[in-house]
Design an enzyme around this catalytic site. Structure first.
Site, PDB file in Angstrom:
ATOM      1  N   ASN A  11      13.185  -3.234  -4.930  1.00 19.32           N
ATOM      2  CA  ASN A  11      12.472  -2.927  -3.692  1.00 19.32           C
ATOM      3  C   ASN A  11      11.959  -4.247  -3.122  1.00 19.32           C
ATOM      4  O   ASN A  11      10.995  -4.808  -3.632  1.00 19.32           O
ATOM      5  CB  ASN A  11      11.311  -1.970  -4.011  1.00 19.32           C
ATOM      6  CG  ASN A  11      10.422  -1.726  -2.812  1.00 19.32           C
ATOM      7  OD1 ASN A  11      10.777  -2.059  -1.677  1.00 19.32           O
ATOM      8  ND2 ASN A  11       9.257  -1.142  -3.048  1.00 19.32           N
ATOM      9  N   LYS A  13      10.580  -4.789  -0.336  1.00 15.73           N
ATOM     10  CA  LYS A  13       9.400  -4.612   0.536  1.00 15.73           C
ATOM     11  C   LYS A  13       9.583  -5.406   1.837  1.00 15.73           C
ATOM     12  O   LYS A  13      10.714  -5.535   2.318  1.00 15.73           O
ATOM     13  CB  LYS A  13       8.122  -5.003  -0.202  1.00 15.73           C
ATOM     14  CG  LYS A  13       8.023  -4.344  -1.579  1.00 15.73           C
ATOM     15  CD  LYS A  13       6.665  -4.412  -2.170  1.00 15.73           C
ATOM     16  CE  LYS A  13       6.708  -3.898  -3.600  1.00 15.73           C
ATOM     17  NZ  LYS A  13       5.412  -3.731  -4.214  1.00 15.73           N
ATOM     18  N   HIS A  98       6.543   5.928  -2.099  1.00 16.97           N
ATOM     19  CA  HIS A  98       5.988   4.726  -2.729  1.00 16.97           C
ATOM     20  C   HIS A  98       4.484   4.693  -2.502  1.00 16.97           C
ATOM     21  O   HIS A  98       3.999   5.078  -1.439  1.00 16.97           O
ATOM     22  CB  HIS A  98       6.649   3.473  -2.127  1.00 16.97           C
ATOM     23  CG  HIS A  98       6.354   2.238  -2.930  1.00 16.97           C
ATOM     24  ND1 HIS A  98       5.153   1.567  -2.835  1.00 16.97           N
ATOM     25  CD2 HIS A  98       7.095   1.565  -3.850  1.00 16.97           C
ATOM     26  CE1 HIS A  98       5.173   0.539  -3.671  1.00 16.97           C
ATOM     27  NE2 HIS A  98       6.346   0.518  -4.305  1.00 16.97           N
ATOM     28  N   GLU A 100       2.528   2.430  -1.779  1.00 15.69           N
ATOM     29  CA  GLU A 100       2.088   1.663  -0.594  1.00 15.69           C
ATOM     30  C   GLU A 100       2.217   2.515   0.664  1.00 15.69           C
ATOM     31  O   GLU A 100       1.404   2.389   1.580  1.00 15.69           O
ATOM     32  CB  GLU A 100       2.891   0.355  -0.488  1.00 15.69           C
ATOM     33  CG  GLU A 100       2.477  -0.629  -1.575  1.00 15.69           C
ATOM     34  CD  GLU A 100       3.538  -1.648  -1.950  1.00 15.69           C
ATOM     35  OE1 GLU A 100       4.544  -1.780  -1.237  1.00 15.69           O
ATOM     36  OE2 GLU A 100       3.354  -2.298  -2.998  1.00 15.69           O
ATOM     37  N   GLU A 170       5.616   5.203 -11.225  1.00 18.69           N
ATOM     38  CA  GLU A 170       5.047   3.908 -10.859  1.00 18.69           C
ATOM     39  C   GLU A 170       3.524   3.995 -10.882  1.00 18.69           C
ATOM     40  O   GLU A 170       2.900   4.372  -9.875  1.00 18.69           O
ATOM     41  CB  GLU A 170       5.495   3.519  -9.447  1.00 18.69           C
ATOM     42  CG  GLU A 170       6.971   3.258  -9.316  1.00 18.69           C
ATOM     43  CD  GLU A 170       7.224   2.137  -8.313  1.00 18.69           C
ATOM     44  OE1 GLU A 170       7.911   1.173  -8.676  1.00 18.69           O
ATOM     45  OE2 GLU A 170       6.721   2.208  -7.182  1.00 18.69           O
ATOM     46  N   GLY A 176       2.578  -4.674  -8.619  1.00 17.92           N
ATOM     47  CA  GLY A 176       2.214  -5.974  -8.050  1.00 17.92           C
ATOM     48  C   GLY A 176       0.993  -6.607  -8.694  1.00 17.92           C
ATOM     49  O   GLY A 176       0.434  -7.559  -8.165  1.00 17.92           O
ATOM     50  N   SER A 216       5.315  -4.068 -12.163  1.00 22.23           N
ATOM     51  CA  SER A 216       5.276  -5.401 -12.782  1.00 22.23           C
ATOM     52  C   SER A 216       6.348  -5.594 -13.859  1.00 22.23           C
ATOM     53  O   SER A 216       6.094  -6.191 -14.915  1.00 22.23           O
ATOM     54  CB  SER A 216       3.878  -5.697 -13.340  1.00 22.23           C
ATOM     55  OG  SER A 216       2.934  -5.749 -12.286  1.00 22.23           O
TER      56      SER A 216
END
Ligand code: PEP
Length: 254
Positions: A11, A13, A98, A100, A170, A176, A216
């Site tokens: 991904n 992003k 996701h 985010e 996730e 991240g 991560s």
């Protein structure tokens, strides 16, 4: 799709110009030239999809994914992209849910369900993400959280739709942050998800669906996470932006 062939997705992003995307893909193709041990999916930003699609024509084992879609087939949704547009440009996969998107764009379970259905209708495989926040992990509430995310979106879908989905665990606290779930935590959560899938949809969905871990992942921790029996792949953010690290994660599939 073969049943539970390992699947590693990157991904990217909001990173990479078209030129940068092209150069990353070419380097990856070189590094993975002789590898056919798993499915690989690249999810560049929308602006790079067409040129990455063109490059991937020569390496069909590396497939194209998008990071987002709008559920409507077309119309007055300024700035949005439909499932059929993604499929038209060569995408086979699309990330849905996701953290985010849930956090920064307020995407609700109902909206994610619409996206997932739109994706499957257009022949795309949704990579559907679930995962708990740190507070839920620390309070031991992660199973309730995962159960409710799963149920809200997948509850009454038929196996014909579910089998098109890749489910990504996730944990939000690992995305991240450099703080990866331990292989034991990842296995425990994946086993729980499979158990919930079995409760909701029966054994063939539970044992047939591919489950990815994301959060991560690095070349250093990929192999041990992938060795867990219920982990069928990885969704990689930061480490997918560099050919060396992403290729080495892919090559850690045995
Ligand atoms: C992600 O964004 O899906 C992700 C897993 O990111 P990272 O690997 O950077 O934690």
């Amino acid at each position: 799709m073969n049943a539970r062939t390992k699947i590693i997705a990157g991904n990217w992003k909001m990173n990479k110009t078209v030129a940068e995307a092209r150069s990353l893909v070419c380097e990856l193709q070189g590094r993975l030239a002789t590898f056919s041990g798993c499915d690989v999916v690249l999810c560049p930003p929308f602006t790079a999809l067409a040129s990455v699609a063109k490059l991937l024509e020569s390496t069909p084992r590396i497939q194209l994914g998008a990071q987002n879609l709008h559920p409507a087939p077309k119309g007055a949704f300024t700035g949005e992209i439909s499932a059929s547009m993604l499929s038209d440009v060569g995408c086979r996969f699309v990330i849905v849910g996701h953290s985010e998107r849930r956090r920064y764009f307020g995407e609700t379970d109902a909206f994610l369900r619409d996206k997932l259905l739109a994706a499957v209708s257009a022949g795309l495989h949704p990579i559907f993400c679930v995962g708990e926040e740190l507070a839920d992990r620390e309070a031991g509430r992660w199973p309730d959280h995962l159960r409710s995310q799963l149920q809200a979106v997948l509850h009454d879908l038929p196996p014909s739709i579910l089998m098109e989905v890749v489910l990504a665990y996730e944990p939000v606290w690992a995305i991240g942050t450099g703080r990866t779930a331990t292989p034991e935590q990842a296995q425990e959560a994946h086993a729980f998800l499979r158990q919930e899938l079995e409760r909701l949809h029966g054994n063939s969905v539970a044992t047939g669906l591919r489950l990815q871990y994301g959060g991560s992942v690095t070349p250093e921790n990929a192999r041990e996470i992938l060795a867990q029996p219920d982990v069928d792949g990885l969704l990689v953010g930061g480490a997918s932006l560099e050919a060396g690290s992403f290729a080495s994660i892919v090559l850690s599939v045995e």
